[in-house]
Design an enzyme around this catalytic site. Structure first.
Site, PDB file in Angstrom:
ATOM      1  N   ARG A  20      43.738 -50.367  25.323  1.00 54.96           N
ATOM      2  CA  ARG A  20      45.115 -49.843  25.476  1.00 54.96           C
ATOM      3  C   ARG A  20      45.531 -48.918  24.337  1.00 54.96           C
ATOM      4  NH1 ARG A  20      46.032 -55.212  27.219  1.00 54.96           N
ATOM      5  NH2 ARG A  20      46.118 -55.285  29.499  1.00 54.96           N
ATOM      6  N   LYS A  55      46.753 -33.494  23.617  1.00 56.92           N
ATOM      7  CA  LYS A  55      46.388 -33.470  25.040  1.00 56.92           C
ATOM      8  C   LYS A  55      44.935 -33.898  25.157  1.00 56.92           C
ATOM      9  CE  LYS A  55      49.281 -29.939  27.188  1.00 56.92           C
ATOM     10  NZ  LYS A  55      49.253 -28.620  27.862  1.00 56.92           N
ATOM     11  N   GLU A  75      41.745 -17.830  22.346  1.00 51.29           N
ATOM     12  CA  GLU A  75      42.879 -18.761  22.158  1.00 51.29           C
ATOM     13  C   GLU A  75      43.643 -18.425  20.874  1.00 51.29           C
ATOM     14  OE1 GLU A  75      43.860 -21.009  24.412  1.00 51.29           O
ATOM     15  OE2 GLU A  75      42.131 -21.933  25.393  1.00 51.29           O
ATOM     16  N   LYS A 128      50.947 -23.892  16.514  1.00 52.37           N
ATOM     17  CA  LYS A 128      50.819 -24.969  17.500  1.00 52.37           C
ATOM     18  C   LYS A 128      51.571 -26.212  17.041  1.00 52.37           C
ATOM     19  CE  LYS A 128      48.152 -27.318  20.865  1.00 52.37           C
ATOM     20  NZ  LYS A 128      46.948 -27.433  21.655  1.00 52.37           N
ATOM     21  N   GLU A 134      55.393 -31.279  26.714  1.00 53.86           N
ATOM     22  CA  GLU A 134      55.433 -30.081  27.569  1.00 53.86           C
ATOM     23  C   GLU A 134      56.539 -30.147  28.616  1.00 53.86           C
ATOM     24  OE1 GLU A 134      51.556 -28.241  28.487  1.00 53.86           O
ATOM     25  OE2 GLU A 134      52.432 -27.616  30.383  1.00 53.86           O
ATOM     26  N   ARG A 166      56.303 -25.862  25.245  1.00 58.17           N
ATOM     27  CA  ARG A 166      54.856 -26.013  25.059  1.00 58.17           C
ATOM     28  C   ARG A 166      54.072 -25.313  26.158  1.00 58.17           C
ATOM     29  NH1 ARG A 166      51.267 -31.282  23.151  1.00 58.17           N
ATOM     30  NH2 ARG A 166      49.259 -30.231  23.398  1.00 58.17           N
ATOM     31  N   ASN A 175      50.117 -22.162  27.613  1.00 54.60           N
ATOM     32  CA  ASN A 175      49.274 -22.006  28.803  1.00 54.60           C
ATOM     33  C   ASN A 175      49.165 -20.544  29.238  1.00 54.60           C
ATOM     34  OD1 ASN A 175      48.867 -24.782  28.948  1.00 54.60           O
ATOM     35  ND2 ASN A 175      50.724 -25.083  30.159  1.00 54.60           N
ATOM     36  N   HIS A 208      46.345 -19.327  31.486  1.00 50.68           N
ATOM     37  CA  HIS A 208      45.595 -20.484  31.971  1.00 50.68           C
ATOM     38  C   HIS A 208      45.626 -20.641  33.494  1.00 50.68           C
ATOM     39  CE1 HIS A 208      45.222 -21.331  27.769  1.00 50.68           C
ATOM     40  NE2 HIS A 208      44.628 -22.492  27.965  1.00 50.68           N
ATOM     41  N   HIS A 249      42.072 -20.861  34.690  1.00 46.43           N
ATOM     42  CA  HIS A 249      41.513 -22.101  35.256  1.00 46.43           C
ATOM     43  C   HIS A 249      40.963 -21.857  36.656  1.00 46.43           C
ATOM     44  CE1 HIS A 249      43.731 -25.244  32.526  1.00 46.43           C
ATOM     45  NE2 HIS A 249      42.739 -24.637  31.919  1.00 46.43           N
ATOM     46  N   HIS A 289      35.296 -21.308  28.971  1.00 48.44           N
ATOM     47  CA  HIS A 289      36.746 -21.526  29.057  1.00 48.44           C
ATOM     48  C   HIS A 289      37.520 -20.391  28.367  1.00 48.44           C
ATOM     49  CE1 HIS A 289      40.592 -23.589  29.129  1.00 48.44           C
ATOM     50  NE2 HIS A 289      40.695 -23.393  27.830  1.00 48.44           N
TER      51      HIS A 289
HETATM   52  P1  NAD Z   1      32.661 -27.085  23.991  1.00 49.87           P
HETATM   53  O1  NAD Z   1      33.203 -28.300  23.380  1.00 49.87           O
HETATM   54  O2  NAD Z   1      31.852 -27.216  25.232  1.00 49.87           O
HETATM   55  O3  NAD Z   1      31.771 -26.337  22.905  1.00 49.87           O
HETATM   56  C1  NAD Z   1      31.137 -25.126  23.234  1.00 49.87           C
HETATM   57  C2  NAD Z   1      29.619 -25.172  22.968  1.00 49.87           C
HETATM   58  O4  NAD Z   1      29.411 -25.034  21.575  1.00 49.87           O
HETATM   59  C3  NAD Z   1      28.933 -26.451  23.383  1.00 49.87           C
HETATM   60  O5  NAD Z   1      27.652 -26.130  23.881  1.00 49.87           O
HETATM   61  C4  NAD Z   1      28.791 -27.213  22.073  1.00 49.87           C
HETATM   62  O6  NAD Z   1      27.703 -28.098  22.093  1.00 49.87           O
HETATM   63  C5  NAD Z   1      28.575 -26.092  21.111  1.00 49.87           C
HETATM   64  N1  NAD Z   1      29.009 -26.340  19.740  1.00 49.87           N
HETATM   65  C6  NAD Z   1      30.188 -26.893  19.357  1.00 49.87           C
HETATM   66  N2  NAD Z   1      30.314 -26.828  18.033  1.00 49.87           N
HETATM   67  C7  NAD Z   1      29.198 -26.267  17.555  1.00 49.87           C
HETATM   68  C8  NAD Z   1      28.745 -25.908  16.252  1.00 49.87           C
HETATM   69  N3  NAD Z   1      29.532 -26.090  15.176  1.00 49.87           N
HETATM   70  N4  NAD Z   1      27.538 -25.335  16.121  1.00 49.87           N
HETATM   71  C9  NAD Z   1      26.771 -25.087  17.215  1.00 49.87           C
HETATM   72  N5  NAD Z   1      27.141 -25.373  18.482  1.00 49.87           N
HETATM   73  C10 NAD Z   1      28.346 -25.957  18.643  1.00 49.87           C
HETATM   74  O7  NAD Z   1      33.778 -26.013  24.334  1.00 49.87           O
HETATM   75  P2  NAD Z   1      35.122 -25.516  23.625  1.00 49.87           P
HETATM   76  O8  NAD Z   1      35.207 -24.087  23.954  1.00 49.87           O
HETATM   77  O9  NAD Z   1      35.210 -25.950  22.223  1.00 49.87           O
HETATM   78  O10 NAD Z   1      36.251 -26.328  24.412  1.00 49.87           O
HETATM   79  C11 NAD Z   1      36.505 -26.097  25.764  1.00 49.87           C
HETATM   80  C12 NAD Z   1      37.242 -27.291  26.302  1.00 49.87           C
HETATM   81  O11 NAD Z   1      38.457 -27.459  25.588  1.00 49.87           O
HETATM   82  C13 NAD Z   1      37.608 -27.170  27.761  1.00 49.87           C
HETATM   83  O12 NAD Z   1      37.250 -28.350  28.414  1.00 49.87           O
HETATM   84  C14 NAD Z   1      39.124 -27.028  27.738  1.00 49.87           C
HETATM   85  O13 NAD Z   1      39.718 -27.550  28.878  1.00 49.87           O
HETATM   86  C15 NAD Z   1      39.478 -27.797  26.510  1.00 49.87           C
HETATM   87  N6  NAD Z   1      40.764 -27.428  25.911  1.00 49.87           N
HETATM   88  C16 NAD Z   1      41.626 -28.430  25.617  1.00 49.87           C
HETATM   89  C17 NAD Z   1      42.829 -28.151  25.017  1.00 49.87           C
HETATM   90  C18 NAD Z   1      43.758 -29.259  24.631  1.00 49.87           C
HETATM   91  O14 NAD Z   1      44.877 -28.984  24.196  1.00 49.87           O
HETATM   92  N7  NAD Z   1      43.351 -30.502  24.723  1.00 49.87           N
HETATM   93  C19 NAD Z   1      43.169 -26.830  24.705  1.00 49.87           C
HETATM   94  C20 NAD Z   1      42.253 -25.820  25.005  1.00 49.87           C
HETATM   95  C21 NAD Z   1      41.046 -26.142  25.609  1.00 49.87           C
HETATM   96  N1  GLY Z   2      46.325 -25.902  25.036  1.00 43.09           N
HETATM   97  C1  GLY Z   2      47.612 -26.127  25.565  1.00 43.09           C
HETATM   98  C2  GLY Z   2      48.383 -27.206  24.875  1.00 43.09           C
HETATM   99  O1  GLY Z   2      47.919 -27.869  23.995  1.00 43.09           O
HETATM  100  O2  GLY Z   2      49.500 -27.434  25.248  1.00 43.09           O
END
Ligand code: NAD
Ligand code: GLY
Length: 372
Positions: free
Chosen positions: A129, A151, A193, A238, A248, A252, A256, A259, A263, A277
């Site tokens: 939990r 998030k 981003e 942020k 949000e 907030r 997006n 997005h 998306h 992404h």
């Molecule tokens: P990811 O986590 O898949 O990383 C991208 C690639 O880089 C992967 O292959 C990973 O293994 C590799 N990698 C990561 N760090 C590395 C390093 N230091 N050295 C070598 N390789 C490395 O992708 P991302 O672009 O970081 O994140 C995308 C995700 O984030 C999506 O799922 C998206 O929906 C999410 N997201 C979430 C929020 C939020 O607020 N929670 C905001 C934006 C995006």
């Molecule tokens: N990446 C969008 C948010 O965190 O609200």
């Protein structure tokens, strides 16, 4: 691992009452992870969630930092990529946390990009939990966006991030030196981003990015502080937005920008390497500003300026840049409609009034988007 002078770190507070925390930014700050955790949760055990790529580069150094602080740790390494934000991998993470006898009072550490942060953060939100967790973002995207704000989510067959929770970390440690091993394409995707913060609320930052983006990309640049500066600007922006609108309910949503289109394109590509992404969000932001221009909200010159910057950096600026066939317009409209920013059949888009000024536009009719 880079030697660390603790005072060199930039610390950005996220102010959320009893859920407040710090974002620690700088080259080499990972070396302080153990002492920072020990200060926050004395005696806690740590469970790492990471992916294979990240673990190969960063796990040993990170574990060494914990060992120096006398913190016991165990780990689960999952395959890299969006496919790990699935029910199946989520179950593995939850069960591994329980297998490791992680209790309330212990900590989950998400060591990775946005995929790991979202996955581990969601597991932390629900196992027993709710467990505390720390974000150690290792991609540019995660350092400037996903590790901050709480998030967390996995994907559903109905769309991205549809199964999730708001669950704030207790600490974010963003070591910019970890980005040195990031593949260039991933770095570029994360840069999209970063640009977002300039577009939604900081025209001066957008101009600064136009002038300095090469210094952010170049790991050998003598002006390396550009990278730290950019991450800090993004995190401050942020943190301010999240501090005012954690759930949000309003502002907030500006984060997006790009997005809804993005998306849908990601889904159209099956969340595969065809379109990362951040690349999808770059195209989405260009479409959002072009759509804004079409509606007379923003000058056509601003739309051109935004597109020019993304193109100069090497990011895609149009769906036509995506390799391979795309689904029909009808399918893309269906995917846009599945996005969570739909209310009573009307679409909501984040649009621009100018560089540095975004607005939430509700009540946009589907046929207008289709025509665009
Ligand atoms: P990811 O986590 O898949 O990383 C991208 C690639 O880089 C992967 O292959 C990973 O293994 C590799 N990698 C990561 N760090 C590395 C390093 N230091 N050295 C070598 N390789 C490395 O992708 P991302 O672009 O970081 O994140 C995308 C995700 O984030 C999506 O799922 C998206 O929906 C999410 N997201 C979430 C929020 C939020 O607020 N929670 C905001 C934006 C995006
Ligand atoms: N990446 C969008 C948010 O965190 O609200």
């Amino acid at each position: 691992m880079t030697a660390l002078v603790r005072d060199e770190a930039v610390v950005v507070p996220v102010s959320l009452g009893s859920r407040s925390y710090e974002i620690v930014i700088g080259r080499g700050v990972i070396g302080t992870l153990g002492t920072r955790i020990a200060e926050l949760r004395h005696g806690a055990k740590v469970f790492f969630v990471s992916d294979e790529n990240v673990a190969a580069h960063a796990m040993a150094g990170t574990q060494a930092a914990l060992k120096r602080a006398g913190i016991a740790n165990s780990q689960l390494i999952v395959p890299p990529g969006e496919a790990s934000k699935s029910y199946r991998v989520f179950e593995q993470v939850c069960e591994a946390i329980l297998d490791a006898q992680i209790e309330r009072g212990d900590l989950i550490v998400a060591l990775g990009g946005g995929v790991i942060g979202d996955l581990a953060g969601f597991a932390a939100a629900v196992v027993r939990r709710g467990l505390d967790y720390v974000q150690v973002p290792t991609t540019l995207l995660a350092q400037v966006d996903s590790s901050v704000g709480g998030k967390t989510a996995i994907d559903s067959r109905h769309g991205k991030n549809l199964i999730g929770a708001f669950h704030q970390p207790i600490l974010v440690v963003a070591d910019t030196a970890l980005l040195d091993t990031l593949p260039e394409r991933e770095f570029r995707a994360g840069y999209a981003e970063l640009v977002k913060y300039g577009l939604i609320g900081d025209a001066a930052f957008f101009s600064w990015l136009e002038a300095h983006w090469r210094d952010i990309f170049d790991a050998t640049s003598s002006r390396h502080s550009a990278r730290e500066h950019a991450v800090a600007v993004a995190c401050r922006a942020k943190a301010a937005i999240v501090g005012r609108d954690e759930r949000e309910m309003g502002e907030r949503a500006l984060l997006n920008l790009g997005h809804t289109f993005g998306h849908a394109l990601e889904a159209a590509c099956g969340f595969s390497d065809r379109l990362l992404h951040g690349e999808a969000i770059a195209i989405g932001m260009v479409l959002a500003v072009e759509f804004s221009a079409r509606r007379g909200l923003v000058a056509a010159g601003d739309a051109e300026r935004v597109k020019r910057h993304f193109a100069e950096v090497g990011l895609p600026t149009s769906p036509t840049a995506i390799p391979g066939p795309l689904p029909s317009l009808a399918r893309i409209m269906e995917l846009i409609g599945q996005d969570k920013k739909v209310k009573r059949g009307m679409l909501t888009f984040i649009l621009l009034r100018g560089v540095g000024s975004a607005v939430i536009e509700t009540g946009i009719e589907e046929r207008e988007v289709r025509a665009f």
